[in-house]
Design a protein around this motif. Structure first.
Motif, PDB file in Angstrom:
ATOM      1  N   TRP A  47       0.859  -1.297  -0.089  1.00 43.03           N
ATOM      2  CA  TRP A  47       0.169  -0.059   0.075  1.00 43.03           C
ATOM      3  C   TRP A  47       0.857   1.313  -0.088  1.00 43.03           C
TER       4      TRP A  47
ATOM      5  N   LEU B  33      -3.922   9.041  -2.606  1.00 47.24           N
ATOM      6  CA  LEU B  33      -4.924   8.923  -1.314  1.00 47.24           C
ATOM      7  C   LEU B  33      -4.170   8.801   0.037  1.00 47.24           C
ATOM      8  N   ALA B  34      -2.947   8.119  -0.227  1.00 48.05           N
ATOM      9  CA  ALA B  34      -2.146   7.806   0.884  1.00 48.05           C
ATOM     10  C   ALA B  34      -1.287   8.976   1.444  1.00 48.05           C
TER      11      ALA B  34
ATOM     12  N   PHE C 269      -4.465  10.702   3.320  1.00 48.28           N
ATOM     13  CA  PHE C 269      -4.594   9.913   4.741  1.00 48.28           C
ATOM     14  C   PHE C 269      -3.558  10.366   5.779  1.00 48.28           C
ATOM     15  N   VAL C 270      -2.546  10.519   5.192  1.00 48.85           N
ATOM     16  CA  VAL C 270      -1.217  11.105   6.122  1.00 48.85           C
ATOM     17  C   VAL C 270      -1.565  12.469   6.530  1.00 48.85           C
TER      18      VAL C 270
ATOM     19  N   ALA D 190      -4.561  13.897   6.871  1.00 45.35           N
ATOM     20  CA  ALA D 190      -5.783  14.012   7.835  1.00 45.35           C
ATOM     21  C   ALA D 190      -5.348  13.486   8.933  1.00 45.35           C
ATOM     22  N   LEU D 191      -4.410  12.464   9.000  1.00 46.56           N
ATOM     23  CA  LEU D 191      -3.787  11.810  10.324  1.00 46.56           C
ATOM     24  C   LEU D 191      -3.051  12.763  11.208  1.00 46.56           C
TER      25      LEU D 191
END
Length: 162
Positions: free
Chosen positions: A49, A59-60, A63-64, A66-67
């Motif tokens: 992934w 998308l990754a 994600f990071v 938003a994290l």
């Protein structure tokens, strides 16, 4: 020990050494980067992934980002400190969640991908801008008022604790 291969341990005289070959692997081993690199072909957090597709890499990065924003939100949330076990338990669980998410962000950064690094830094910056001292456009706390920075200048960075 006597009686075993004329007094020698197996493999000691070279005549009884057996070699085993590892089973064949049908997947390609991915190189682990130990320096920053730029590219969309990397592994972030999970095996395979985001893969080799650019859309999954984007998308990754989201994600990071938003994290890291979520970590900042949890860092600057103000929950009333009510006496009682339930309140203390809730605050402990929220702290554990914040630390778990922060460690997850750190593990993503260990991919040494430059895009992941920039997404994490940008996420922390946006989260700090949005949530520190009541947000970017909110009224700053009064010095001496309630909150984690009581008695400190409102423009100060949050205290660093290890």
């Amino acid at each position: 020990m006597e009686g075993m291969n004329d007094g020698h341990m197996p493999g000691m005289n070279g005549s009884t050494t057996t070699t085993t070959t590892p089973p064949p692997h049908h997947h390609k081993m991915m190189m682990m980067h130990m320096t920053f690199f730029w590219g969309t072909h990397s592994e972030i957090l999970f095996s395979s992934w985001p893969g080799t597709r650019t859309g999954m890499y984007a998308l990754a990065l989201v994600f990071v980002f938003a994290l890291c924003v979520l970590v900042e939100w949890l860092s600057h949330c103000r929950f009333p400190a009510k006496p009682g076990v339930a309140s203390r338990l809730l605050r402990s669980l929220l702290h554990a969640l914040r630390m778990g998410l922060a460690y997850l962000a750190m593990l993503a950064l260990m991919s040494f991908n430059g895009g992941v690094f920039l997404a994490a830094v940008a996420g922390h910056a946006v989260g700090f801008l949005a949530f520190a001292n009541r947000g970017a456009f909110g009224k700053p706390e009064e010095a001496g008022g309630p909150g984690p920075y009581a008695g400190k200048a409102s423009a100060a960075l949050p205290p660093m604790s290890c």
